[in-house]
Every structure is written in C-alpha cells, then in structure tokens.
Design a protein around this motif. Sequence first.
Motif, short mmCIF file in Angstrom:
data_model
loop_
_atom_site.label_atom_id
_atom_site.label_comp_id
_atom_site.label_asym_id
_atom_site.label_seq_id
_atom_site.Cartn_x
_atom_site.Cartn_y
_atom_site.Cartn_z
N GLU A 1 0.81 -1.22 0.00
CA GLU A 1 0.00 0.00 0.00
C GLU A 1 0.84 1.26 0.00
OE1 GLU A 1 -3.09 0.18 -0.50
OE2 GLU A 1 -3.81 -1.85 -0.14
N ALA A 2 2.08 1.17 0.49
CA ALA A 2 2.94 2.35 0.58
C ALA A 2 3.81 2.55 -0.65
CB ALA A 2 3.84 2.24 1.82
N ALA A 3 3.86 1.55 -1.53
CA ALA A 3 4.75 1.62 -2.69
C ALA A 3 4.09 2.38 -3.84
CB ALA A 3 5.12 0.22 -3.14
N ASP A 4 4.87 3.21 -4.51
CA ASP A 4 4.39 3.98 -5.65
C ASP A 4 4.61 3.16 -6.92
OD1 ASP A 4 3.58 5.87 -7.46
OD2 ASP A 4 5.33 7.17 -7.21
N VAL A 5 3.64 2.32 -7.24
CA VAL A 5 3.77 1.40 -8.37
C VAL A 5 2.48 1.39 -9.17
CG1 VAL A 5 5.46 -0.10 -7.23
CG2 VAL A 5 2.99 -0.55 -6.95
N GLN A 6 2.57 0.82 -10.37
CA GLN A 6 1.39 0.60 -11.21
C GLN A 6 1.12 -0.89 -11.24
OE1 GLN A 6 1.46 2.33 -15.21
NE2 GLN A 6 0.41 0.50 -15.99
N LEU A 7 -0.13 -1.29 -11.00
CA LEU A 7 -0.50 -2.69 -11.01
C LEU A 7 -1.40 -2.98 -12.20
CD1 LEU A 7 -0.53 -1.64 -7.77
CD2 LEU A 7 -0.65 -4.11 -7.50
N ASP A 8 -0.99 -3.95 -13.01
CA ASP A 8 -1.75 -4.33 -14.19
C ASP A 8 -2.18 -5.79 -14.06
OD1 ASP A 8 -1.45 -1.88 -15.78
OD2 ASP A 8 0.68 -2.40 -15.74
N GLY A 9 -3.48 -5.99 -14.14
CA GLY A 9 -4.02 -7.34 -14.04
C GLY A 9 -5.49 -7.28 -13.68
N ASP A 10 -6.09 -8.45 -13.58
CA ASP A 10 -7.49 -8.56 -13.19
C ASP A 10 -7.71 -7.90 -11.84
OD1 ASP A 10 -10.21 -10.06 -13.47
OD2 ASP A 10 -9.47 -10.58 -11.47
N LYS A 11 -8.80 -7.16 -11.67
CA LYS A 11 -9.05 -6.42 -10.44
C LYS A 11 -9.08 -7.33 -9.22
CE LYS A 11 -12.11 -3.13 -8.14
NZ LYS A 11 -11.99 -3.85 -6.85
N GLU A 12 -9.71 -8.47 -9.34
CA GLU A 12 -9.76 -9.39 -8.20
C GLU A 12 -8.37 -9.88 -7.84
OE1 GLU A 12 -11.71 -13.69 -6.87
OE2 GLU A 12 -12.32 -12.73 -8.75
N ALA A 13 -7.55 -10.17 -8.87
CA ALA A 13 -6.18 -10.62 -8.62
C ALA A 13 -5.35 -9.52 -7.97
CB ALA A 13 -5.53 -11.06 -9.94
N VAL A 14 -5.54 -8.28 -8.42
CA VAL A 14 -4.82 -7.15 -7.83
C VAL A 14 -5.21 -7.00 -6.36
CG1 VAL A 14 -4.63 -4.63 -7.83
CG2 VAL A 14 -4.48 -5.90 -9.98
N ASP A 15 -6.49 -7.10 -6.07
CA ASP A 15 -6.96 -6.96 -4.68
C ASP A 15 -6.38 -8.06 -3.80
OD1 ASP A 15 -8.43 -4.75 -5.37
OD2 ASP A 15 -10.33 -5.83 -5.55
N ARG A 16 -6.31 -9.27 -4.32
CA ARG A 16 -5.74 -10.38 -3.54
C ARG A 16 -4.26 -10.15 -3.30
NH1 ARG A 16 -6.87 -15.66 -6.72
NH2 ARG A 16 -5.86 -16.60 -4.88
N LEU A 17 -3.57 -9.63 -4.29
CA LEU A 17 -2.14 -9.37 -4.14
C LEU A 17 -1.89 -8.26 -3.11
CD1 LEU A 17 0.80 -9.80 -5.01
CD2 LEU A 17 0.39 -8.17 -6.88
N LEU A 18 -2.69 -7.23 -3.14
CA LEU A 18 -2.52 -6.13 -2.20
C LEU A 18 -2.76 -6.57 -0.76
CD1 LEU A 18 -4.19 -3.17 -4.13
CD2 LEU A 18 -1.75 -3.49 -3.66
N ALA A 19 -3.62 -7.58 -0.58
CA ALA A 19 -3.94 -8.06 0.76
C ALA A 19 -2.99 -9.15 1.23
CB ALA A 19 -5.37 -8.59 0.78
N ALA A 20 -2.12 -9.64 0.35
CA ALA A 20 -1.24 -10.77 0.71
C ALA A 20 -0.08 -10.30 1.59
CB ALA A 20 -0.69 -11.42 -0.56
N LYS A 21 0.48 -11.22 2.32
CA LYS A 21 1.65 -10.94 3.15
C LYS A 21 2.90 -11.38 2.37
CE LYS A 21 3.50 -11.49 7.83
NZ LYS A 21 3.58 -10.03 8.04
N LEU A 22 3.52 -10.46 1.68
CA LEU A 22 4.71 -10.74 0.90
C LEU A 22 5.96 -10.55 1.76
CD1 LEU A 22 3.80 -8.87 -2.42
CD2 LEU A 22 3.38 -11.27 -1.84
N GLY A 23 7.09 -10.95 1.22
CA GLY A 23 8.36 -10.71 1.89
C GLY A 23 8.84 -11.90 2.67
N ILE A 24 9.81 -11.63 3.55
CA ILE A 24 10.45 -12.70 4.33
C ILE A 24 9.79 -12.78 5.71
CG2 ILE A 24 12.62 -13.46 5.36
CD1 ILE A 24 14.05 -12.03 3.08
#
Length: 210
Positions: A187-210
């Motif tokens: 949510e804090a990153a200044d990026v452009q996300l391209d893809g299906d809206k549902e997929a984008v929403d799932r990615l934004l809610a995921a816990k990425l990283g280590i």
Amino acid sequence: MSTHAKRERLLLADLLESAGPEAPTLCENWTTRDLAAHLVVRERRADAAGGLLVKPLAARLQRVQAEFAARPYGELIHLIRTGPPRLSPFALKPIDEASNTVEFYVHAEDVRRARPEWTPREVDPVFADALWTRIERMARVLGRTSPVGLVLRRPDGRTAVAHRGTPVVTVTGEPGELTLFAFGRQEAADVQLDGDKEAVDRLLAAKLGI
C-alpha cells in the motif's frame, strides 16, 4: 562497512532520531522504539535473532527485544549508528552489504512513509541498480506467498518473476518502490499494477516478503 549499507545505516539512524521514540512505522504495530530495538538485536544478539526465522526461538527473540526496547532511546540510536561489534558477522563488509543494504532502505522508508507529510526520496541510479540486483536474486523468495502470478517490472522493461501462476499481476515501478512492494509494503509503494481487479486486490492483501 560498504558504501550503500553504511549510507543507509546513517540515514536510518537520523530518521529514527528525528522521529522520536514513539512515532509510528509501517511495521504493523511497531513504534520507532520497537524498530530500533529490532535492529540492535538483529546485529548484536545472534542468540536471539534466530527467532526471526525459527519459530521455536520467537519467544526468546520477543523477550530480548523487549529488554532492549526498555533501554534509553538515544542508546539504541547510538548502537545503530556505530554499527555491530567487531566480532559480529555483520562487521564483515560483504555480509554488511548483502544483509543490510535492503534491510536499512526498507526500514528507513518504514519510518519516512508512516509520517502524514512524507515526501518521496530520490534514489540515485547506482543505488537503484543495486536494489534491483537484490530484487532479482530474491524475487522468488519474496513472492513465494503471492496468491497470484507476480511479475516485477522496471520502467525500462527489465522484469523479475516473483511467483509463477495465473492470473498474473505485473507490478511496475522504480527499483526502490518494487523493493518496498516485494517486502510487504504494497500500500505504501508507488507502483502501477496491471491485471485482473480481483487478482490485484488479492495481491494487495497478501503478506509478501520474508
């Protein structure tokens, strides 16, 4: 200490100092005091820092980190700024560069971007390339929990596949912003996300990283 890691260390120490001990960060419910304690324990208490990766050691890590957080805030800042003890693995230049460049960059942005009046930091091209090199190497690890296919893309077209799968979301941004995204600060990153809206929403809610 190497150039990038040393610069990021000093920048982070300055940000923590100016923010004060009770300022918010992007690290869930951590204050700047909690973040400072984490950084000190990570470099100076190998017996406890293993809890960052090994669950059975997590309780010990929390206990030791709480002990450090109870110390004077200025002392924690001094320990961060002056670096690890001589016998610490982090005192070795190659390990410092490999382990701390991204760590300190991300945490500096954790402090900076938690402020309502934060302003973007200009990242020089050499440092941007250094961040990108690390993202390329770590992409699969950082994106392993992605619920969708994940591709990280620089504006010049260079890409790193962080997770294979469908549907695919392509995240485009400068290396510093991609670093933050891949380390769970979507949510804090200044990026452009391209893809299906549902997929984008799932990615934004995921816990990425280590």
